[in-house]
Design an enzyme around this catalytic site. Structure first.
Site: not given
Ligand code: GCO
Ligand code: MN
Ligand code: MN
Length: 393
Positions: A61, A64, A95, A188, A190, A224, A227, A252, A262, A264, A294
């Site tokens: 991002h 970041d 990306m 993307e 979610k 993802e 998600h 992702d 979420d 991750d 991700d």
């Molecule tokens: C989340 C998302 C993020 C995006 C990221 C890139 O659930 O926080 O998956 O990690 O993928 O902001 O756009």
């Molecule tokens: Mn993501």
């Molecule tokens: Mn995510």
């Protein structure tokens, strides 16, 4: 990192196209209940370590890398230092994306905020972040609308919000074209978190939305794992639909227990069978895109644990890729698949419409007796799949 993980048959190499986000390995372990547990790892060090582990590149991002309030000189200094480490390690930035969620300004959304000044700020920020991504060599630009949603439907007309969302993406597509950038957008989906409900909740919702944009050819998907699992859906089906539509621009990878926030988690760590079928889909299709992780290390970990997490993510993918090859070469499994194919499904062209086919079909006598009786042997097929996965075949 132990030498086994970096040297044996499952050792990742750049041609495998594994990428991580600065925000993923750089995640310092903050959560809604607790403070940061690990010191932030500087972006240059992240690049060096990921290169050492065999990754292809790193994604980011805008913020970041460059703090939100940095002046032009500081921005250039940071970006130049980052470019030097990319050059030295051979790492790429395939990306990039915009942080449209941290700033309190985005509390009611970015492109879908009820406040038009926020919508302008979001587009302004995205343009600058697109410039940064392109400067670093990015070819794919992700839009994840984490704040695009509501807690209460009393607050917002969802049709109007979709219109604002569309206007912003149309504006940014035109911006990319006007600058002559070779950049594709990947949307993307979610279902929720951080908003109570997020607009365009699944990959399928996003896909339908893409075709309502002015330049659908520039816009694809970034599905993802977590998600789709949060929504209780089969991720492989979502990815297959994207792939079949020519819209799988990015992916992702992570893992997720059902019915939770979420998480991750490390790819494959909670759902190895689902992960296997996903890897099978991508590898059988020879999908050339980036396998982006991700996800982040458990909050229990120190920096060593972070690199164990990163190496483990890539290693699991490659182990599953080998299992896919084993599945594809297993004569008993293939025999069962051939029996299924012998029913004609794979080559069926009988339902191509013509007036003659209508006549034929009207009078066709189908063997309903055997159709009703014959089983499909999927129990045997799935057990054999499980035995491949469990390592006993
Ligand atoms: C989340 C998302 C993020 C995006 C990221 C890139 O659930 O926080 O998956 O990690 O993928 O902001 O756009
Ligand atoms: Mn993501
Ligand atoms: Mn995510």
């Amino acid at each position: 990192m132990n030498s086994r993980a970096t040297q044996d048959a499952y050792a990742p190499r750049p041609e495998h196209h594994f990428t991580f986000g600065l925000w993923t390995v750089g995640n310092p372990g903050r959560d809604p209940f607790g403070e940061q547990v690990r010191p932030a790892i500087p972006p240059t060090r992240i690049v060096e370590k990921l290169a050492e582990l065999g990754a292809y590149g790193v994604n980011l991002h805008d913020n970041d890398l460059v703090p939100r309030d940095a002046g032009a000189a500081e921005r250039d200094r940071i970006v130049n230092e980052f470019k030097e480490v990319l050059e030295a390690t051979g790492m790429r930035v395939p990306m990039a994306t915009t942080n449209l969620f941290s700033d309190p300004a985005f509390r009611d959304g970015a492109f879908t905020s009820n406040d038009p000044r926020v919508r302008e700020y979001a587009v302004q920020k995205a343009m600058a972040a697109i410039d940064l991504g392109v400067e670093l060599g990015a070819e794919t630009y992700v839009f994840w609308g984490g704040r695009e949603g509501v807690e209460t439907n009393a607050a917002k007309d969802p049709c109007a919000a979709l219109g604002w969302y569309r206007d912003a993406l149309n504006f940014l597509c035109e911006y990319v074209r006007s600058q002559g950038y070779q950049l594709k957008f990947a949307l993307e989906a979610k279902p929720n978190e951080p908003r109570g409900d997020i607009f365009l909740a699944t990959t399928g919702h996003m896909l339908a939305f893409i075709y309502s944009l002015d330049h659908p050819e520039m816009v694809g998907l970034n599905p993802e794992v977590a998600h789709e699992h949060m929504a209780g859906l089969d991720f492989t089906h979502a990815v297959a639909q994207a792939l079949e539509a020519g819209k799988l621009f990015h992916i992702d990878l992570n893992a997720q227990k059902p019915g939770r926030f979420d998480q991750d988690l490390r790819f494959g760590s909670e759902d190895p069978k689902a992960a296997f079928f996903l890897v099978k889909l991508l590898e059988d299709a020879k999908w050339p895109g980036m396998r982006h992780f991700d996800s982040h290390a458990y909050r229990t970990e120190d920096e060593e644990g972070v690199w164990d997490f990163a190496a483990g993510s890539m290693r699991t993918y490659l182990i599953l890729k080998e299992k896919v090859a084993q599945f594809n070469a297993d004569s008993e499994i293939q025999g069962l698949l051939q029996e299924i194919a012998a029913r004609g499904g794979a080559t069926d062209s009988r339902l191509v419409f013509s007036p003659e086919r209508v006549q034929e079909l009207r009078s066709a006598s189908l063997d309903l007796e055997s159709i009703r009786q014959d089983g499909y042997a999927y129990e045997r097929l799935d057990q054999l799949t499980m035995e491949v996965l469990l390592g006993v075949r």
